[in-house]
Design a protein around this motif. Sequence first.
Motif, PDB file in Angstrom:
ATOM      1  N   LEU A   1       0.810  -1.214   0.000  1.00 37.86           N
ATOM      2  CA  LEU A   1       0.000   0.000   0.000  1.00 37.86           C
ATOM      3  C   LEU A   1       0.852   1.278   0.000  1.00 37.86           C
ATOM      4  O   LEU A   1       0.412   2.322  -0.492  1.00 37.86           O
ATOM      5  CB  LEU A   1      -0.952  -0.011   1.197  1.00 37.86           C
ATOM      6  N   TYR A   2       2.067   1.216   0.560  1.00 38.36           N
ATOM      7  CA  TYR A   2       2.976   2.364   0.528  1.00 38.36           C
ATOM      8  C   TYR A   2       3.713   2.467  -0.806  1.00 38.36           C
ATOM      9  O   TYR A   2       4.434   3.422  -1.047  1.00 38.36           O
ATOM     10  CB  TYR A   2       4.003   2.275   1.665  1.00 38.36           C
ATOM     11  N   GLN A   3       3.533   1.491  -1.684  1.00 34.65           N
ATOM     12  CA  GLN A   3       4.252   1.440  -2.954  1.00 34.65           C
ATOM     13  C   GLN A   3       4.124   2.734  -3.782  1.00 34.65           C
ATOM     14  O   GLN A   3       5.107   3.163  -4.390  1.00 34.65           O
ATOM     15  CB  GLN A   3       3.794   0.238  -3.777  1.00 34.65           C
ATOM     16  N   PRO A   4       2.947   3.391  -3.835  1.00 36.45           N
ATOM     17  CA  PRO A   4       2.867   4.635  -4.621  1.00 36.45           C
ATOM     18  C   PRO A   4       3.848   5.716  -4.163  1.00 36.45           C
ATOM     19  O   PRO A   4       4.194   6.605  -4.937  1.00 36.45           O
ATOM     20  CB  PRO A   4       1.417   5.091  -4.417  1.00 36.45           C
ATOM     21  N   LEU A   5       4.302   5.638  -2.918  1.00 37.73           N
ATOM     22  CA  LEU A   5       5.253   6.631  -2.413  1.00 37.73           C
ATOM     23  C   LEU A   5       6.697   6.253  -2.747  1.00 37.73           C
ATOM     24  O   LEU A   5       7.572   7.122  -2.776  1.00 37.73           O
ATOM     25  CB  LEU A   5       5.131   6.750  -0.881  1.00 37.73           C
ATOM     26  N   HIS A   6       6.931   4.971  -2.977  1.00 31.43           N
ATOM     27  CA  HIS A   6       8.292   4.437  -3.044  1.00 31.43           C
ATOM     28  C   HIS A   6       9.165   5.116  -4.086  1.00 31.43           C
ATOM     29  O   HIS A   6      10.349   5.362  -3.843  1.00 31.43           O
ATOM     30  CB  HIS A   6       8.237   2.928  -3.283  1.00 31.43           C
ATOM     31  N   ASP A   7       8.617   5.410  -5.249  1.00 27.05           N
ATOM     32  CA  ASP A   7       9.421   5.955  -6.335  1.00 27.05           C
ATOM     33  C   ASP A   7       9.460   7.473  -6.373  1.00 27.05           C
ATOM     34  O   ASP A   7      10.064   8.052  -7.281  1.00 27.05           O
ATOM     35  CB  ASP A   7       8.919   5.411  -7.681  1.00 27.05           C
ATOM     36  N   LEU A   8       8.841   8.132  -5.407  1.00 26.08           N
ATOM     37  CA  LEU A   8       8.833   9.593  -5.395  1.00 26.08           C
ATOM     38  C   LEU A   8      10.146  10.143  -4.842  1.00 26.08           C
ATOM     39  O   LEU A   8      10.725   9.586  -3.901  1.00 26.08           O
ATOM     40  CB  LEU A   8       7.683  10.123  -4.530  1.00 26.08           C
ATOM     41  N   GLU A   9      10.594  11.239  -5.442  1.00 24.84           N
ATOM     42  CA  GLU A   9      11.737  11.938  -4.880  1.00 24.84           C
ATOM     43  C   GLU A   9      11.344  12.450  -3.493  1.00 24.84           C
ATOM     44  O   GLU A   9      10.178  12.757  -3.248  1.00 24.84           O
ATOM     45  CB  GLU A   9      12.107  13.124  -5.789  1.00 24.84           C
ATOM     46  N   HIS A  10      12.280  12.510  -2.592  1.00 26.04           N
ATOM     47  CA  HIS A  10      12.074  12.951  -1.205  1.00 26.04           C
ATOM     48  C   HIS A  10      11.416  11.905  -0.316  1.00 26.04           C
ATOM     49  O   HIS A  10      11.074  12.199   0.829  1.00 26.04           O
ATOM     50  CB  HIS A  10      11.282  14.268  -1.113  1.00 26.04           C
ATOM     51  N   VAL A  11      11.204  10.684  -0.830  1.00 22.56           N
ATOM     52  CA  VAL A  11      10.633   9.619  -0.010  1.00 22.56           C
ATOM     53  C   VAL A  11      11.654   8.492   0.107  1.00 22.56           C
ATOM     54  O   VAL A  11      12.227   8.058  -0.891  1.00 22.56           O
ATOM     55  CB  VAL A  11       9.319   9.056  -0.605  1.00 22.56           C
ATOM     56  N   ALA A  12      11.886   8.032   1.327  1.00 20.70           N
ATOM     57  CA  ALA A  12      12.741   6.868   1.568  1.00 20.70           C
ATOM     58  C   ALA A  12      12.011   5.937   2.527  1.00 20.70           C
ATOM     59  O   ALA A  12      11.435   6.383   3.527  1.00 20.70           O
ATOM     60  CB  ALA A  12      14.080   7.294   2.167  1.00 20.70           C
ATOM     61  N   ILE A  13      12.013   4.659   2.201  1.00 18.56           N
ATOM     62  CA  ILE A  13      11.382   3.640   3.042  1.00 18.56           C
ATOM     63  C   ILE A  13      12.461   2.636   3.436  1.00 18.56           C
ATOM     64  O   ILE A  13      13.201   2.144   2.584  1.00 18.56           O
ATOM     65  CB  ILE A  13      10.223   2.936   2.317  1.00 18.56           C
ATOM     66  N   ARG A  14      12.556   2.360   4.725  1.00 17.28           N
ATOM     67  CA  ARG A  14      13.523   1.392   5.233  1.00 17.28           C
ATOM     68  C   ARG A  14      12.820   0.385   6.128  1.00 17.28           C
ATOM     69  O   ARG A  14      11.763   0.666   6.691  1.00 17.28           O
ATOM     70  CB  ARG A  14      14.642   2.089   6.027  1.00 17.28           C
ATOM     71  N   LEU A  15      13.457  -0.775   6.265  1.00 17.26           N
ATOM     72  CA  LEU A  15      12.966  -1.823   7.155  1.00 17.26           C
ATOM     73  C   LEU A  15      13.885  -1.911   8.365  1.00 17.26           C
ATOM     74  O   LEU A  15      15.112  -1.905   8.219  1.00 17.26           O
ATOM     75  CB  LEU A  15      12.935  -3.171   6.436  1.00 17.26           C
ATOM     76  N   HIS A  16      13.295  -1.985   9.551  1.00 14.71           N
ATOM     77  CA  HIS A  16      14.100  -2.056  10.769  1.00 14.71           C
ATOM     78  C   HIS A  16      13.890  -3.382  11.484  1.00 14.71           C
ATOM     79  O   HIS A  16      12.881  -4.066  11.296  1.00 14.71           O
ATOM     80  CB  HIS A  16      13.789  -0.873  11.701  1.00 14.71           C
ATOM     81  N   ASP A  17      14.882  -3.717  12.289  1.00 13.15           N
ATOM     82  CA  ASP A  17      14.870  -4.971  13.048  1.00 13.15           C
ATOM     83  C   ASP A  17      15.124  -4.627  14.514  1.00 13.15           C
ATOM     84  O   ASP A  17      16.110  -5.031  15.102  1.00 13.15           O
ATOM     85  CB  ASP A  17      15.962  -5.906  12.509  1.00 13.15           C
TER      86      ASP A  17
END
Length: 199
Positions: free
Chosen positions: A124-140
């Motif tokens: 669902l967050y995929q539409p944001l993924h390719d936008l400039e100024h957006v970064a998505i990371r996975l944490h543990d």
Amino acid sequence: RRAVAEILGLSETDLWPQTLSRLPAPEPPATKIIATYPHRWAVPRATWLQLFGRAQHEIGILAYAGLFLAEDSGIIQLIADKARGGVNVRILLGDPDSPKVAERGTDEGIGESMAAKIRNSLVLYQPLHDLEHVAIRLHDTVLYNSIYRGDDDLLINPQAYGIAAAHAPVLHLRKASTGDMASTYLDSFERVWAHAKLL
């Protein structure tokens, strides 16, 4: 004066207004507490829209799944619009393959559903993924608090053992100075960000 005021149930300045000018000015609060909510589900949607909509520099999301936001297409569109306008957006979600995520699912009595919720959020967050100024990371990390940021405003969702995040309380804080309570949460966000892996 203090004893007389206490007996009468009044303040000293009520009884002796001339002393007001001699009293030291109160210290401004280090953190402004805007509101508290008994549960995350009790936070009005308008509050989430204002948190992200007023951001001029930074939007941050630190959660395991954040599914309730990802499912809200209006909020996703708002965040996308802010990113297109130059606001930096950083989203930290739990690594669905992490043992800590599995443990949280067990603790909340939902088992593998926690990892499934994260995978759903990622789609669902995929539409944001390719936008400039957006970064998505996975944490543990062991998630003690979910943190939602719009510049200096924060919604903090403390985690309680065995309780789903939606049922845990939320604090709405505004940063007033460095070293205040809000800064503690912002520092925590940065620590998780620094060790998270880029999606």
